[in-house]
Design an enzyme around this catalytic site. Structure first.
Site, short mmCIF file in Angstrom:
data_model
loop_
_atom_site.label_atom_id
_atom_site.label_comp_id
_atom_site.label_asym_id
_atom_site.label_seq_id
_atom_site.Cartn_x
_atom_site.Cartn_y
_atom_site.Cartn_z
N LYS A 208 1.11 -1.02 -0.13
CA LYS A 208 -0.17 0.12 0.18
C LYS A 208 1.01 1.20 -0.22
O LYS A 208 1.96 1.12 0.73
CB LYS A 208 -0.73 -0.25 1.21
CG LYS A 208 -0.43 0.17 2.84
CD LYS A 208 -1.51 0.14 3.62
CE LYS A 208 -0.89 0.55 4.95
NZ LYS A 208 0.09 1.15 5.25
N LYS A 211 -1.13 4.73 2.88
CA LYS A 211 -2.97 4.67 3.26
C LYS A 211 -2.11 4.17 4.43
O LYS A 211 -1.34 2.75 4.35
CB LYS A 211 -3.46 3.32 2.15
CG LYS A 211 -4.04 4.26 0.80
CD LYS A 211 -5.08 3.50 0.17
CE LYS A 211 -5.48 4.02 -0.63
NZ LYS A 211 -4.35 5.08 -1.82
N LYS A 237 0.22 -0.15 10.05
CA LYS A 237 1.04 0.89 9.12
C LYS A 237 0.57 2.04 9.05
O LYS A 237 -0.93 1.76 8.86
CB LYS A 237 1.19 -0.03 8.10
CG LYS A 237 2.14 -2.24 8.21
CD LYS A 237 3.40 -1.52 8.93
CE LYS A 237 4.09 -3.70 8.62
NZ LYS A 237 3.55 -4.10 9.77
N ASP A 238 1.76 2.76 9.67
CA ASP A 238 0.82 4.07 9.00
C ASP A 238 0.95 4.34 7.24
O ASP A 238 1.24 3.90 6.59
CB ASP A 238 1.88 5.33 9.39
CG ASP A 238 2.46 4.96 11.34
OD1 ASP A 238 1.13 4.56 11.73
OD2 ASP A 238 3.21 5.28 11.78
N ARG A 239 -0.10 5.73 8.07
CA ARG A 239 -0.22 6.10 6.71
C ARG A 239 0.72 6.71 5.51
O ARG A 239 0.84 6.52 4.71
CB ARG A 239 -1.20 7.10 6.43
CG ARG A 239 -1.04 8.09 4.57
CD ARG A 239 -2.08 9.68 5.04
NE ARG A 239 -3.16 9.04 5.20
CZ ARG A 239 -4.47 8.86 4.78
NH1 ARG A 239 -4.28 8.39 3.63
NH2 ARG A 239 -5.41 8.27 5.22
#
Length: 647
Positions: A208, A211, A237-239
């Site tokens: 990704k 996101k 997981k962070d953006r």
């Protein structure tokens, strides 16, 4: 995939321009190597500057190795080719089998001669040459004998003989027409994509870009029309970054999952495989980070004799050898001016009106769309009218206002309407703040020397599950590391012998199921928390989810596989590291992942690679080497002057 934007967006554009919380506000103040000079640079200027790949429990790094399944035409063509190949292989195997007669073991031969007789046994072996049918003269009235002979002939001759009995219980033995027939278990479904037997869960790799994990999980749930709880993952997981992680989903066909590759932007699904069990939170060893720091220089702190490469090498060597203080990172405390731990303080004091006031308060750093609603609340305290203006994305605020519109003084009920994962976050953030503040005081007082009374994990104690074990997805991975363990004080003998080191030391986050250090740090917990009206020895509450058991966290984290490269470049949009998707679509090898840069480029970047365990923050490792305040994400991080820097 969505192309990388040419505009250089910083994270701070999602909110107002005020910087809000600083590291000092949440207890982050110390360094392990304050004598070393740092450097300044830009973190996360592009989301492709922050690559994260999960490290699996076996220590291998997870990568996106395919782009999903081919389309239906390609799959049909592949199936035809596989069928032809299988037929050819089967024909070859049959010819090879015809040339070679299976040889029973000595034990099997002895038992067969005993059951059939020596002459009949030789006739059975002769079937592989004559191909004729053989009927035994002997009848077998015993069911056990018949069963044993069926089984023995199958095993001894590798299923190349077919056996049956006639009405007189004589055996009819012939060569098998299809030895492989019947291998698949009755009722077992085979997947059309040649992934083997269909099972309850599909595991897959999620790639990704920019996101959050929860955001993608919700998208998958929406497009597949399945409940969000059927999708699980090992860690969130962070953006702001490009991340690769494992997910699993139950009761779904692979083709449906694969079809989303044509729909979702910034997302790729691949490496599908069936499994009888779901993926569980915390089922990973950690994460590997590949971080690009741009526009690096020493301006503002350097002397004429300082060289950037020397400063960087010393800082990175120290990180690799000595590690960093294992602080909870800034993302733990929210992005608004009012920290989540401040709200948590009032949650633990059961001051529900103050909790509501803080959540709805006017702040310098909030979502711009919510400013007008917050102002109206401050002026009128009219929940119904404020609710009309509050953006739906403000989930906690919406929940509180809906409850207050029905009962203007029902503050506890209003707080309890906030989704559970959000409301328990407040109390856990307070625990994290206390841990950070005590860790800073521990380093200030004792440095990296281990002292009597420090806590270490008690390997001899039996594991005991905390009575209020955290089952919140957003927090469980973070608290998992040494949650269900016992700790004990370090003894004088251990200090003198060196059998325990600073890397063994843990500090508790406050709770009713932990012990505190058996030295002056216990008073630090007491003073710090009593100033907030909280008794560190009494963390039980009437509401179970705010009754905190506590956990242990290692004071120092030492990253693994630390490597770094200094690169020159010109254009801010130059991508210095290839993502997993870049490698696949560009036909590059992993060795070509890091760009050579431009020999005479005007700008300097550092590419840092390291591995961290679960619940450890890469931003805190960066803070140690750069000597910067990581609360200024997406901005140029100014150098903090070290002890040896000029005034």
């Amino acid at each position: 995939m969505e192309p990388e934007t040419k505009r250089l967006k910083t994270e701070s554009e999602d909110v107002s321009s005020d910087r809000g919380l600083t590291e000092g506000d949440v207890g982050i103040t110390e360094y392990l190597s304050p004598e070393l000079m740092g450097f300044r640079g830009i973190l996360k200027q592009r989301y492709t500057d922050f690559l994260v790949n999960e490290v699996l429990p076996d220590g291998s790094v997870l990568h996106l190795t395919d782009l999903g399944l081919a389309d239906k035409r390609d799959r049909r063509r592949e199936r035809r080719e596989l069928a032809r190949e299988a037929a050819d292989n089967e024909e070859k195997e049959e010819k090879e089998k015809e040339k070679k007669v299976p040889e029973p073991t000595e034990e099997q031969r002895t038992e067969l001669v005993e059951l059939l007789g020596a002459e009949t046994y030789e006739q059975v072996v002769g079937l592989f040459s004559t191909g004729t049918k053989l009927m035994t003269e002997q009848s077998y009235e015993s069911k056990d004998a018949r069963t044993r002979l069926h089984q023995l002939l199958r095993e001894a001759f590798c299923s190349r003989l077919e056996t049956r009995t006639d009405p007189e219980n004589r055996f009819v033995i012939t060569l098998a027409t299809d030895p492989g027939k019947g291998v698949r278990r009755r009722g077992e479904k085979l997947d059309k994509t040649h992934m083997g037997p269909v099972q309850d869960y599909v595991h897959f790799v999620l790639y990704k870009e920019n996101k959050e994990t929860m955001e993608v999980a919700n998208l998958l749930s929406k497009f597949l029309r399945i409940p969000p709880k059927t999708i699980s993952y090992a860690g969130t997981k962070d953006r702001r970054g490009v991340t690769v992680q494992k997910l699993s989903v139950s009761k779904i066909k692979v083709e449906r999952l694969n079809g989303l590759n044509k729909t979702l932007r910034g997302v790729r699904l691949g490496s599908f495989e069936y499994s009888p069990t779901p993926l569980k939170l915390g089922e990973l060893a950690g994460n590997e980070f590949l971080i690009t720091i741009r526009e690096v220089d020493l301006m503002g702190a350097a002397t004429i004799d300082d060289r950037l490469d020397d400063v960087v090498d010393r800082a990175m060597d120290s990180l690799r050898t000595h590690g960093f203080i294992n602080y909870y990172g800034m993302q733990r405390f929210g992005t608004f001016s009012v920290s989540t731990h401040t709200v948590g303080k009032y949650v633990l004091n059961s001051d529900w009106k103050q909790v509501v006031d803080l959540i709805l308060s006017e702040q310098e750093l909030v979502l711009p769309e919510s400013v007008e609603a917050r102002k109206l609340w401050a002026e009128t305290r009219d929940a119904a009218k404020t609710l009309e203006l509050m953006p739906r994305k403000c989930v906690a605020e919406q929940a509180v206002l809906k409850a207050l519109a029905k009962d203007p003084t029902g503050y506890l009920n209003a707080v309890m309407q906030i989704p559970r994962n959000l409301r328990v976050m407040y109390a856990h953030a307070y625990q994290s703040y206390v841990w950070n503040a005590v860790a800073s005081e521990r380093i200030r007082r004792f440095g990296t020397a281990i002292v009597v009374g420090d806590l270490v994990i008690d390997d001899n104690a039996s594991v005991k599950s905390n009575s209020n074990s955290d089952d919140n997805d957003d927090l469980e991975e973070d608290l998992k590391e040494v949650q269900f363990t016992r700790a004990r004080p370090v003894t004088q003998d251990e200090v003198e012998s060196g059998s325990k080191t600073i890397f063994d030391v843990v500090l508790p986050s406050p709770g009713f199921d932990v012990v505190y250090p058996d030295n002056e740090l216990a008073d630090v917990y007491k003073t710090l928390m009593s100033n907030d009206g909280i008794d560190h020895t009494n963390m039980k509450r009437n509401i179970k989810e705010f009754s905190l058991a506590g956990s242990y966290r290692y004071l120092i984290s030492k990253p693994g596989n630390v490597e770094w490269w200094i690169k020159k470049y010109d254009d801010p949009t130059d991508q210095l590291v290839k993502t997993d998707l870049d490698l696949l679509t560009g036909g590059n090898t992993p060795e070509e992942r890091i760009s050579d840069g431009i020999e005479n480029g005007k700008k300097t970047a550092i590419v840092l690679k390291l591995q961290l365990g679960t619940s450890q923050y890469a931003t805190m490792a960066l803070r140690e080497v750069m000597k910067v305040d990581t609360s200024r994400r997406g901005e140029t991080c100014e150098v903090r002057k070290s002890k040896n820097s000029p005034k």
